[in-house]
Design a protein around this motif. Sequence first.
Motif, short mmCIF file in Angstrom:
data_model
loop_
_atom_site.label_atom_id
_atom_site.label_comp_id
_atom_site.label_asym_id
_atom_site.label_seq_id
_atom_site.Cartn_x
_atom_site.Cartn_y
_atom_site.Cartn_z
N ASP A 291 0.81 -1.42 0.22
CA ASP A 291 -0.36 0.07 -0.19
C ASP A 291 0.51 1.85 -0.01
O ASP A 291 0.45 2.43 0.59
CB ASP A 291 -1.53 0.25 1.10
N ARG A 292 2.12 0.66 0.24
CA ARG A 292 3.30 2.23 -0.18
C ARG A 292 3.00 2.92 -1.41
O ARG A 292 2.68 2.37 -2.17
CB ARG A 292 4.73 1.84 0.11
N PRO A 293 2.74 4.31 -1.53
CA PRO A 293 2.87 5.19 -2.65
C PRO A 293 3.82 5.11 -3.76
O PRO A 293 5.50 4.10 -2.75
CB PRO A 293 2.56 6.60 -2.37
N THR A 294 3.28 4.97 -4.37
CA THR A 294 5.18 4.97 -5.90
C THR A 294 5.24 6.14 -6.70
O THR A 294 4.28 7.02 -6.85
CB THR A 294 4.89 3.78 -6.63
N PRO A 295 6.56 6.32 -7.37
CA PRO A 295 6.60 7.35 -8.54
C PRO A 295 5.10 7.05 -9.51
O PRO A 295 5.67 8.45 -10.41
CB PRO A 295 7.76 7.21 -8.68
N CYS A 296 4.35 6.61 -9.51
CA CYS A 296 3.82 6.76 -10.66
C CYS A 296 2.20 6.82 -10.72
O CYS A 296 1.52 6.20 -9.82
CB CYS A 296 3.82 4.79 -11.10
N ASP A 297 1.67 7.76 -10.53
CA ASP A 297 0.93 8.53 -10.55
C ASP A 297 -0.43 7.83 -9.92
O ASP A 297 -1.25 6.83 -10.72
CB ASP A 297 -0.26 9.25 -12.03
N ASP A 298 0.13 8.40 -8.54
CA ASP A 298 -1.20 7.69 -7.58
C ASP A 298 -1.22 6.45 -7.45
O ASP A 298 -2.04 5.60 -7.05
CB ASP A 298 -2.45 8.71 -7.32
N TRP A 299 -0.33 5.70 -8.34
CA TRP A 299 -0.58 4.24 -7.77
C TRP A 299 0.17 4.11 -6.82
O TRP A 299 1.22 4.51 -5.76
CB TRP A 299 0.28 3.84 -8.91
N THR A 300 -0.49 2.86 -5.59
CA THR A 300 0.18 1.39 -5.00
C THR A 300 1.19 1.14 -5.55
O THR A 300 1.07 0.48 -6.65
CB THR A 300 -0.57 1.73 -4.09
N VAL A 301 2.32 0.53 -4.69
CA VAL A 301 2.86 -0.93 -5.23
C VAL A 301 1.81 -1.81 -5.27
O VAL A 301 2.39 -2.73 -7.10
CB VAL A 301 3.88 -0.64 -4.28
N ARG A 302 0.87 -2.08 -4.85
CA ARG A 302 0.08 -3.20 -5.13
C ARG A 302 -0.42 -2.84 -6.69
O ARG A 302 -0.16 -4.05 -7.73
CB ARG A 302 -1.14 -3.00 -4.71
N GLU A 303 -1.09 -1.63 -7.34
CA GLU A 303 -1.05 -1.38 -8.53
C GLU A 303 -0.07 -1.43 -9.53
O GLU A 303 -0.19 -1.44 -10.28
CB GLU A 303 -1.54 0.39 -8.28
N LEU A 304 1.49 -0.83 -9.10
CA LEU A 304 2.39 -0.87 -10.09
C LEU A 304 2.78 -2.22 -10.48
O LEU A 304 3.01 -2.75 -11.74
CB LEU A 304 3.94 -0.39 -9.45
N LEU A 305 2.67 -3.37 -9.40
CA LEU A 305 2.99 -4.64 -9.16
C LEU A 305 1.58 -5.29 -10.03
O LEU A 305 2.60 -6.35 -11.22
CB LEU A 305 2.65 -5.68 -7.99
N ALA A 306 0.72 -5.04 -10.57
CA ALA A 306 -0.42 -5.08 -11.00
C ALA A 306 0.26 -5.31 -12.62
O ALA A 306 -0.68 -5.30 -13.88
CB ALA A 306 -2.11 -4.60 -11.09
N HIS A 307 0.42 -3.51 -13.14
CA HIS A 307 0.77 -3.67 -14.36
C HIS A 307 1.96 -4.04 -14.93
O HIS A 307 2.11 -4.18 -16.19
CB HIS A 307 0.44 -2.31 -14.07
N ILE A 308 2.78 -4.75 -14.00
CA ILE A 308 3.90 -4.66 -14.76
C ILE A 308 3.75 -6.10 -14.69
O ILE A 308 4.59 -7.03 -15.97
CB ILE A 308 4.91 -4.99 -13.78
N HIS A 309 2.91 -7.03 -14.08
CA HIS A 309 2.38 -8.43 -14.08
C HIS A 309 1.67 -8.41 -16.08
O HIS A 309 2.07 -8.51 -16.46
CB HIS A 309 1.39 -8.83 -13.40
N GLN A 310 0.77 -6.99 -16.05
CA GLN A 310 -0.47 -7.24 -17.52
C GLN A 310 0.47 -6.67 -18.87
O GLN A 310 0.51 -7.18 -19.40
CB GLN A 310 -0.87 -6.11 -17.01
#
Length: 191
Positions: free
Chosen positions: A24-43
């Motif tokens: 649930d930590r923030p990332t440098p990606c447009d308001d994405w959390t680590v969870r959302e970034l990982l989903a994007h990486i998988h996709q």
Amino acid sequence: MFDLGPATQEMRRLVGGVADDDLDRPTPCDDWTVRELLAHIHQFSSVFTDNARKAPMRPPDGLVGDWRTAIPEQLEDLAAAWAEPGAWEGRVSAGGVEMPARDNAVVAVEELTVHAWDLARATDQRVHVQDATLDEVERFFTMFPPDPETGTGPFGPVTPIADDADRLHRVLALAGRDPGTNTTDERTGTR
């Protein structure tokens, strides 16, 4: 042809370093959390693998429950798919943009590299980027250059950066990231 293996291996290493309490930590990606970034990486790993094999794209599925296994396996599959000579032939689509397959590989390595930095930054890890990988990521920004009038690149406004910034930080600035002074990357040894 170039080898996507180093970029996928680095991403696999970084994914392996993500703790449950990082999700649930923030990332440098447009308001994405680590969870959302990982989903994007998988996709995107699935999309670029399908493109290499000229297979129908799979629908996005968010962050899969077994992400600690699924993402590294998908990244390994991505590198293997682009190691085949046929992957570099024909035309494919990424993000709704049709392009030669060889250019799609450049987009893939840019996504791997920039998001590896994003993930490393969000989870307090070091990112390792090889010069050969940076060669291809720089090529991405010649294919999709920032608008000279607005200073907007393919991912938004280009971040101003010091004249003496290293290659990785220059690429990150073109991607709209702010490498700042508190980032660490092992290639340059800067902090």
